[in-house]
Design a protein around this motif. Structure first.
Motif, short mmCIF file in Angstrom:
data_model
loop_
_atom_site.label_atom_id
_atom_site.label_comp_id
_atom_site.label_asym_id
_atom_site.label_seq_id
_atom_site.Cartn_x
_atom_site.Cartn_y
_atom_site.Cartn_z
N ARG A 8 22.18 -15.30 -160.00
CA ARG A 8 22.55 -14.71 -158.70
C ARG A 8 23.18 -15.79 -157.84
O ARG A 8 22.55 -16.81 -157.54
N ILE A 9 24.42 -15.59 -157.46
CA ILE A 9 25.15 -16.52 -156.61
C ILE A 9 25.12 -15.96 -155.19
O ILE A 9 25.52 -14.82 -154.96
N ILE A 10 24.63 -16.76 -154.24
CA ILE A 10 24.52 -16.30 -152.85
C ILE A 10 25.51 -17.09 -152.00
O ILE A 10 25.47 -18.31 -151.95
N THR A 11 26.40 -16.37 -151.35
CA THR A 11 27.39 -17.01 -150.50
C THR A 11 27.53 -16.24 -149.20
O THR A 11 27.00 -15.14 -149.06
N GLY A 12 28.26 -16.82 -148.26
CA GLY A 12 28.43 -16.19 -146.96
C GLY A 12 28.79 -17.24 -145.94
O GLY A 12 28.74 -18.44 -146.20
N HIS A 13 29.15 -16.79 -144.74
CA HIS A 13 29.57 -17.71 -143.70
C HIS A 13 28.39 -18.52 -143.17
O HIS A 13 27.24 -18.09 -143.27
N TYR A 14 28.69 -19.71 -142.63
CA TYR A 14 27.65 -20.49 -141.97
C TYR A 14 26.96 -19.64 -140.91
O TYR A 14 27.60 -18.95 -140.13
N GLY A 15 25.64 -19.69 -140.89
CA GLY A 15 24.89 -18.91 -139.91
C GLY A 15 24.62 -17.49 -140.34
O GLY A 15 23.98 -16.74 -139.61
N SER A 16 25.09 -17.11 -141.52
CA SER A 16 24.83 -15.76 -142.01
C SER A 16 23.38 -15.60 -142.46
O SER A 16 22.87 -14.49 -142.54
N GLY A 17 22.72 -16.72 -142.76
CA GLY A 17 21.35 -16.66 -143.25
C GLY A 17 21.27 -16.65 -144.76
O GLY A 17 20.25 -16.26 -145.33
N LYS A 18 22.32 -17.13 -145.43
CA LYS A 18 22.35 -17.07 -146.89
C LYS A 18 21.27 -17.95 -147.53
O LYS A 18 20.69 -17.56 -148.55
N THR A 19 21.00 -19.11 -146.93
CA THR A 19 19.97 -19.97 -147.51
C THR A 19 18.58 -19.38 -147.31
O THR A 19 17.74 -19.41 -148.22
N GLU A 132 33.20 -15.15 -136.82
CA GLU A 132 34.22 -15.23 -137.86
C GLU A 132 34.16 -14.06 -138.84
O GLU A 132 35.09 -13.87 -139.63
N THR A 133 33.08 -13.28 -138.80
CA THR A 133 32.95 -12.15 -139.74
C THR A 133 32.45 -10.89 -139.05
O THR A 133 31.82 -10.05 -139.67
N GLN A 134 32.75 -10.73 -137.76
CA GLN A 134 32.19 -9.59 -137.05
C GLN A 134 33.09 -8.35 -137.05
O GLN A 134 32.74 -7.35 -136.44
N THR A 135 34.21 -8.42 -137.75
CA THR A 135 35.04 -7.24 -137.97
C THR A 135 35.26 -7.08 -139.46
O THR A 135 35.21 -8.07 -140.21
#
Length: 224
Positions: A8-19, A132-135
């Protein structure tokens, strides 16, 4: 969680809570009696890294892999070659916590030859409160850039819209609208809706995606 592929690869923008999601995911797999490894591939962001919780995770029976330089005081953009072991050893359930931008995702690209179709999942974590990802347009552009940099395909979306301990049901549902639109445009399923336990209990049972109650392992008690 039992239906996901072994890697399982987990990715996303900084602050998304991916970690935070990655750590919670690893703990839940370990609690199910699985042999689990989690690898910190974030070579860009020095904060809220998986390896910061190595003692806690090790106590849970989870193998932690990260920087090849030992010691939290030495933060270098290097990944331990030990990561290849659980990638190739099919007895492991492996979680890869990848850097939160296309540059960070390049660290994953070096392993793309090991990722066989239908043997891995790459989950894109979305937090609708990140500018950066709200739309849908911004989120899709970011997702595509990470796919290109990592040389891997996103197979599932995660709604992790939050305001830390101030998260409400309404916040999560706001994020769900964004994630659902991204899902429909790209034909990528919503796999999980992550929320702190008190909020997760109040979410609609028919919400699209599996509800994953999470604990805030990555933030100390004194943090907001």
């Amino acid at each position: 969680m039992l239906n996901d592929n072994r890697i399982r690869i987990i990715t996303g923008h900084y602050g998304s809570g991916k970690t935070e999601f990655s750590v919670n995911y690893a703990v839940k797999l370990a609690e199910q009696g699985k042999k689990v490894a989690i690898a910190d591939l974030d070579v860009v962001n020095p904060y809220f890294r998986t390896r910061e919780k190595i003692d806690f995770l090790t106590e849970k029976g989870i193998k932690v892999l990260g920087s090849s330089i030992k010691g939290l005081a030495a933060d270098v953009p290097a990944v331990s070659p030990e990561i290849l072991a659980p990638i190739q050893d099919k007895s492991y359930q492996l979680i890869l916590d990848v850097g939160g931008d296309p540059i960070g995702a390049k660290a994953l690209g070096r392993y793309h030859n090991y990722f066989i179709e239908d043997e891995y999942d790459m989950f894109f974590v979305l937090n609708a409160n990140r500018p950066e990802t709200q739309t849908p347009e911004k989120a899709i552009q970011y997702l595509k850039e990470i796919e290109t940099a990592s040389r891997a395909r996103v197979t599932g979306l995660i709604n992790n819209t939050h305001l830390l301990k101030s998260t409400t049901v309404d916040e999560v549902l706001k994020g769900q609208k964004l994630v659902k639109e991204v899902s429909e445009r790209l034909n990528i399923p919503i796999k999980y809706v992550a929320a702190i336990e008190s909020v997760a209990r109040e979410l609609p049972k028919d919400i699209e995606g599996e509800i994953l109650p999470i604990k805030m392992y990555m933030r100390e008690e004194w943090m907001m």
